[in-house]
Write a protein that holds these residues in place. Structure first.
Motif, PDB file in Angstrom:
ATOM      1  N   SER A  17       0.727  -1.276   0.000  1.00 30.25           N
ATOM      2  CA  SER A  17       0.005   0.007  -0.044  1.00 30.25           C
ATOM      3  C   SER A  17       1.044   1.200   0.105  1.00 30.25           C
ATOM      4  O   SER A  17       1.917   1.297   0.702  1.00 30.25           O
ATOM      5  CB  SER A  17      -0.918  -0.069   1.112  1.00 30.25           C
ATOM      6  N   SER A  18       0.472   2.251  -0.801  1.00 30.24           N
ATOM      7  CA  SER A  18       1.255   3.538  -1.072  1.00 30.24           C
ATOM      8  C   SER A  18       0.407   4.776  -0.717  1.00 30.24           C
ATOM      9  O   SER A  18      -0.835   4.550  -1.206  1.00 30.24           O
ATOM     10  CB  SER A  18       1.846   3.423  -2.230  1.00 30.24           C
ATOM     11  N   SER A  19       0.975   5.774  -0.060  1.00 33.22           N
ATOM     12  CA  SER A  19       0.215   6.936  -0.201  1.00 33.22           C
ATOM     13  C   SER A  19       0.471   7.710  -1.495  1.00 33.22           C
ATOM     14  O   SER A  19       1.151   7.154  -2.418  1.00 33.22           O
ATOM     15  CB  SER A  19       0.650   7.748   1.085  1.00 33.22           C
ATOM     16  N   TRP A  20      -0.451   8.479  -1.798  1.00 33.05           N
ATOM     17  CA  TRP A  20      -0.517   9.317  -2.950  1.00 33.05           C
ATOM     18  C   TRP A  20      -0.269  10.823  -2.813  1.00 33.05           C
ATOM     19  O   TRP A  20      -1.005  11.514  -2.278  1.00 33.05           O
ATOM     20  CB  TRP A  20      -1.633   8.904  -3.949  1.00 33.05           C
ATOM     21  N   THR A  41       4.265   7.410  -3.101  1.00 27.37           N
ATOM     22  CA  THR A  41       4.074   7.683  -4.480  1.00 27.37           C
ATOM     23  C   THR A  41       3.662   9.493  -4.779  1.00 27.37           C
ATOM     24  O   THR A  41       2.965   9.809  -4.254  1.00 27.37           O
ATOM     25  CB  THR A  41       2.902   6.931  -5.124  1.00 27.37           C
ATOM     26  N   TYR A 216      -4.377   2.712  -8.583  1.00 26.76           N
ATOM     27  CA  TYR A 216      -4.990   3.835  -7.980  1.00 26.76           C
ATOM     28  C   TYR A 216      -6.418   3.351  -7.434  1.00 26.76           C
ATOM     29  O   TYR A 216      -7.172   3.362  -8.019  1.00 26.76           O
ATOM     30  CB  TYR A 216      -4.935   5.190  -8.643  1.00 26.76           C
ATOM     31  N   CYS A 235      -2.204   2.360  -4.640  1.00 25.23           N
ATOM     32  CA  CYS A 235      -2.041   3.689  -4.094  1.00 25.23           C
ATOM     33  C   CYS A 235      -3.353   4.207  -3.802  1.00 25.23           C
ATOM     34  O   CYS A 235      -4.279   3.977  -4.709  1.00 25.23           O
ATOM     35  CB  CYS A 235      -1.434   4.726  -5.008  1.00 25.23           C
TER      36      CYS A 235
END
Length: 256
Positions: A17-20, A41, A216, A235
């Motif tokens: 999991s990534s922040s945006w 990201t 996304y 993301c």
């Protein structure tokens, strides 16, 4: 510290999991880096980031031991190579429509023999603690990533050829643009029937090709849905959206 190890987890383990991030404030970057995301990201395509704020964000990620990914502006392959030299772990190229587009991405971001990335890892070598820059090159061959965005009808048509490209690590879905492209009338429907069918197709094709699938997700609920479909890199939300929602919630609570 060496480049963050991501490949095994992306291919075999739990989804990443990534922040945006689209804003420029370093304190906001730090807040999301200290949150329980696996990566960060930076969205240069639609965000407010310039080269200076992007470079500083990538450096903060390195200092805090988080892998940084960068969604590039359309066709900006020179920035693709530079962000890796600044310490990023991967890049996402939007509006890829054909295998030739993806091949240019691989050429710009992969060291020979896979690509033609020029040697110059001075800053990333310092950030990630490589006394010998050639050791960075060895790790970068495995631990830097090139993702082609699938968000048009042409990209869907060429999906299998794109996924077969040696050196391309995976594909990344932009559900909003993909839904607009498939609607025929410009309507945006990222969770609509046509888009959902295409999203499933991308996930399944990537898995069959042994490549990484990313997407996304506007909300945590969307993220859970895409995890259930087999996406490996997700993301979630955005820094500006999260701050706005929190500010609205705080103001509302203060009036109750």
């Amino acid at each position: 510290m060496p480049l963050p190890a991501l490949r095994q987890r992306l291919q075999n383990g739990a989804p990443v999991s990534s922040s945006w991030i689209g804003g420029t404030d370093p304190l906001i970057h730090e807040a999301f880096l200290r949150a329980d995301f696996d990566a960060i990201t930076f969205d240069v395509q639609h965000g407010l980031l310039d080269e200076t704020s992007l470079k500083l964000g990538i450096e903060r990620a390195a200092f805090l031991g988080r892998p940084a990914l960068v969604r590039l502006p359309i066709e900006d392959l020179s920035l693709a190579a530079r962000t890796l030299d600044w310490g990023a772990s991967g890049v996402i190229l939007p509006m890829v429509e054909a295998v030739e587009d993806a091949a240019r991405l691989v050429a710009a971001t992969k060291y020979p023999p896979l690509g033609q990335r020029s040697y110059g890892p001075t800053r990333t070598g310092v950030l990630h603690g490589y006394e010998d820059r050639d050791d960075y090159v060895v790790d970068a061959r495995n631990e830097t990533f090139a993702f082609a965005m699938i968000e048009t009808a042409a990209a869907l048509e060429a999906l299998n050829d794109i996924l077969a490209l040696d050196g391309l690590d995976g594909v990344f879905v932009g559900p909003s643009d993909l839904s607009i492209a498939l609607a025929g009338d410009g309507t945006r429907s990222p969770r609509g029937e046509k888009t959902e069918s295409a999203v499933r197709r991308v996930s399944e094709a990537a898995a069959s090709a042994g490549k990484i699938s990313g997407i996304y997700a506007a909300t945590p609920q969307d993220a859970a849905h895409y995890r259930s479909l087999g996406f490996r890199l997700i993301c979630i939300g955005s820094d500006l959206g999260t701050i706005q929602a929190a500010a609205n919630a705080l103001a509302k609570a203060a009036r109750e």
